[in-house]
Design a protein around this motif. Sequence first.
Motif, PDB file in Angstrom:
ATOM      1  N   LEU A   1      31.283  -3.713 -27.870  1.00  0.00           N
ATOM      2  CA  LEU A   1      32.244  -3.324 -26.833  1.00  0.00           C
ATOM      3  C   LEU A   1      32.132  -1.826 -26.552  1.00  0.00           C
ATOM      4  CD1 LEU A   1      34.676  -3.634 -24.957  1.00  0.00           C
ATOM      5  CD2 LEU A   1      36.158  -3.532 -26.988  1.00  0.00           C
ATOM      6  N   GLN A   2      32.073  -1.032 -27.612  1.00  0.00           N
ATOM      7  CA  GLN A   2      31.944   0.416 -27.433  1.00  0.00           C
ATOM      8  C   GLN A   2      30.681   0.757 -26.646  1.00  0.00           C
ATOM      9  OE1 GLN A   2      32.194   2.451 -31.248  1.00  0.00           O
ATOM     10  NE2 GLN A   2      33.785   1.052 -31.917  1.00  0.00           N
ATOM     11  N   LYS A   3      29.581   0.105 -26.970  1.00  0.00           N
ATOM     12  CA  LYS A   3      28.315   0.375 -26.264  1.00  0.00           C
ATOM     13  C   LYS A   3      28.458   0.084 -24.782  1.00  0.00           C
ATOM     14  CE  LYS A   3      25.220  -0.549 -30.180  1.00  0.00           C
ATOM     15  NZ  LYS A   3      24.223  -1.522 -30.741  1.00  0.00           N
ATOM     16  N   GLN A   4      29.115  -1.029 -24.450  1.00  0.00           N
ATOM     17  CA  GLN A   4      29.269  -1.391 -23.044  1.00  0.00           C
ATOM     18  C   GLN A   4      30.134  -0.359 -22.323  1.00  0.00           C
ATOM     19  OE1 GLN A   4      29.243  -5.491 -22.214  1.00  0.00           O
ATOM     20  NE2 GLN A   4      30.591  -5.360 -20.428  1.00  0.00           N
TER      21      GLN A   4
ATOM     22  N   ILE B   1      30.528   2.866 -23.182  1.00  0.00           N
ATOM     23  CA  ILE B   1      29.771   4.121 -23.076  1.00  0.00           C
ATOM     24  C   ILE B   1      28.727   4.043 -21.969  1.00  0.00           C
ATOM     25  CG2 ILE B   1      28.112   5.587 -24.291  1.00  0.00           C
ATOM     26  CD1 ILE B   1      29.722   4.939 -26.866  1.00  0.00           C
ATOM     27  N   GLU B   2      28.075   2.893 -21.842  1.00  0.00           N
ATOM     28  CA  GLU B   2      27.090   2.713 -20.771  1.00  0.00           C
ATOM     29  C   GLU B   2      27.765   2.777 -19.403  1.00  0.00           C
ATOM     30  OE1 GLU B   2      25.248  -0.981 -21.689  1.00  0.00           O
ATOM     31  OE2 GLU B   2      24.063  -0.164 -23.362  1.00  0.00           O
ATOM     32  N   ALA B   3      28.973   2.211 -19.302  1.00  0.00           N
ATOM     33  CA  ALA B   3      29.697   2.244 -18.029  1.00  0.00           C
ATOM     34  C   ALA B   3      30.114   3.666 -17.682  1.00  0.00           C
ATOM     35  CB  ALA B   3      30.924   1.338 -18.107  1.00  0.00           C
ATOM     36  N   ILE B   4      30.563   4.421 -18.669  1.00  0.00           N
ATOM     37  CA  ILE B   4      30.961   5.808 -18.440  1.00  0.00           C
ATOM     38  C   ILE B   4      29.769   6.640 -17.983  1.00  0.00           C
ATOM     39  CG2 ILE B   4      31.752   7.920 -19.593  1.00  0.00           C
ATOM     40  CD1 ILE B   4      33.538   6.147 -21.329  1.00  0.00           C
ATOM     41  N   ALA B   5      28.609   6.379 -18.565  1.00  0.00           N
ATOM     42  CA  ALA B   5      27.402   7.131 -18.214  1.00  0.00           C
ATOM     43  C   ALA B   5      27.024   6.942 -16.743  1.00  0.00           C
ATOM     44  CB  ALA B   5      26.243   6.709 -19.113  1.00  0.00           C
ATOM     45  N   ARG B   6      27.443   5.815 -16.176  1.00  0.00           N
ATOM     46  CA  ARG B   6      27.117   5.545 -14.775  1.00  0.00           C
ATOM     47  C   ARG B   6      28.212   6.013 -13.816  1.00  0.00           C
ATOM     48  NH1 ARG B   6      25.853   0.484 -17.207  1.00  0.00           N
ATOM     49  NH2 ARG B   6      27.776  -0.385 -16.343  1.00  0.00           N
ATOM     50  N   SER B   7      29.334   6.484 -14.351  1.00  0.00           N
ATOM     51  CA  SER B   7      30.475   6.835 -13.510  1.00  0.00           C
ATOM     52  C   SER B   7      30.358   8.267 -13.004  1.00  0.00           C
ATOM     53  CB  SER B   7      31.781   6.662 -14.283  1.00  0.00           C
ATOM     54  OG  SER B   7      31.987   7.755 -15.166  1.00  0.00           O
ATOM     55  N   GLY B   8      31.319   8.639 -12.145  1.00  0.00           N
ATOM     56  CA  GLY B   8      31.268   9.969 -11.549  1.00  0.00           C
ATOM     57  C   GLY B   8      32.055  11.023 -12.296  1.00  0.00           C
ATOM     58  N   GLY B   9      32.565  10.689 -13.483  1.00  0.00           N
ATOM     59  CA  GLY B   9      33.331  11.655 -14.256  1.00  0.00           C
ATOM     60  C   GLY B   9      34.810  11.626 -13.891  1.00  0.00           C
ATOM     61  N   GLY B  10      35.612  12.420 -14.606  1.00  0.00           N
ATOM     62  CA  GLY B  10      37.039  12.492 -14.342  1.00  0.00           C
ATOM     63  C   GLY B  10      37.738  11.163 -14.572  1.00  0.00           C
ATOM     64  N   LEU B  11      38.706  10.850 -13.711  1.00  0.00           N
ATOM     65  CA  LEU B  11      39.457   9.612 -13.856  1.00  0.00           C
ATOM     66  C   LEU B  11      38.577   8.375 -13.687  1.00  0.00           C
ATOM     67  CD1 LEU B  11      42.796  10.431 -11.996  1.00  0.00           C
ATOM     68  CD2 LEU B  11      42.471  10.063 -14.454  1.00  0.00           C
ATOM     69  N   GLU B  12      37.442   8.540 -13.014  1.00  0.00           N
ATOM     70  CA  GLU B  12      36.538   7.405 -12.855  1.00  0.00           C
ATOM     71  C   GLU B  12      36.017   6.932 -14.205  1.00  0.00           C
ATOM     72  OE1 GLU B  12      34.584   4.390 -10.832  1.00  0.00           O
ATOM     73  OE2 GLU B  12      36.222   5.718 -10.265  1.00  0.00           O
ATOM     74  N   ASN B  13      35.904   7.843 -15.164  1.00  0.00           N
ATOM     75  CA  ASN B  13      35.496   7.443 -16.517  1.00  0.00           C
ATOM     76  C   ASN B  13      36.480   6.445 -17.110  1.00  0.00           C
ATOM     77  OD1 ASN B  13      33.351   9.159 -16.328  1.00  0.00           O
ATOM     78  ND2 ASN B  13      34.032  10.591 -17.903  1.00  0.00           N
ATOM     79  N   LEU B  14      37.772   6.726 -16.944  1.00  0.00           N
ATOM     80  CA  LEU B  14      38.793   5.830 -17.478  1.00  0.00           C
ATOM     81  C   LEU B  14      38.790   4.500 -16.739  1.00  0.00           C
ATOM     82  CD1 LEU B  14      41.130   5.288 -19.389  1.00  0.00           C
ATOM     83  CD2 LEU B  14      42.652   6.479 -17.788  1.00  0.00           C
ATOM     84  N   ARG B  15      38.639   4.573 -15.434  1.00  0.00           N
ATOM     85  CA  ARG B  15      38.579   3.336 -14.639  1.00  0.00           C
ATOM     86  C   ARG B  15      37.411   2.457 -15.103  1.00  0.00           C
ATOM     87  NH1 ARG B  15      40.501   1.678  -9.884  1.00  0.00           N
ATOM     88  NH2 ARG B  15      41.423   3.710  -9.471  1.00  0.00           N
ATOM     89  N   GLN B  16      36.259   3.061 -15.338  1.00  0.00           N
ATOM     90  CA  GLN B  16      35.094   2.300 -15.776  1.00  0.00           C
ATOM     91  C   GLN B  16      35.250   1.791 -17.209  1.00  0.00           C
ATOM     92  OE1 GLN B  16      32.753   1.159 -13.834  1.00  0.00           O
ATOM     93  NE2 GLN B  16      33.773   2.206 -12.135  1.00  0.00           N
TER      94      GLN B  16
END
Length: 209
Positions: free
Chosen positions: A78-81, A83-98
């Motif tokens: 779950l953690q890996k998934q 982290i991979e989603a965060i790596a593809r996000s635009g940063g900021g609140l989008e990290n939490l959304r992802q």
Amino acid sequence: MVGAAGVAQDSDEQRRCIRVPEDFVRAGLTACEACGGKAPTARQVARRMGLSPMALYRHFDSMEHLQALVWNEAFVNLQKQIIEAIARSGGGLENLRQTLRAYVEFGAANPGCYHFMFSPGPRPEEFGAENEGTATHQFMTGQIKALIDAGYLPEDADPAWCALFGWLSIHGMTTLIVSGSIARLTGLSMEALIESVTNSIMRGIQARE
């Protein structure tokens, strides 16, 4: 040893020698998913590996020991998934959304393991290993704290409470998605449900004082 088809086969003893504990953990995850989230048994794991059940005890103190590590590995995945989603996000609140989206998608894709992750049973700390379920919560708490420090969330928000609020909310939706109940109740697609509930959680966290 030669099999019925004339193909050379390793003996049980040879196969045991080349196995490592991680092989058993992976087989345990597969067995867990296949049986709908029930704790994997020695027989199920061994059968998937072409071994006798006794082979497990070369690497683990007990079946409970292996079950605890299987439980842990599910949270690692779950953690890996996330982290991979965060790596593809635009940063900021989008990290939490992802993060929230990745959580739901993991549960929907692995319903058996997801059920097992929230069922009672032996835990890794009983066998001297770090509890990855706790580590996942700590990761989410740290993520929210970083957003508070960066000014994306209210400065007086409580990171631990916000992480718990987010987890409780997303876990409830994921559980209903896995069971199929929420689709019958709302008629919405999983994508629409994820978007709606994620937006609600984000608003709740941002409004928290």
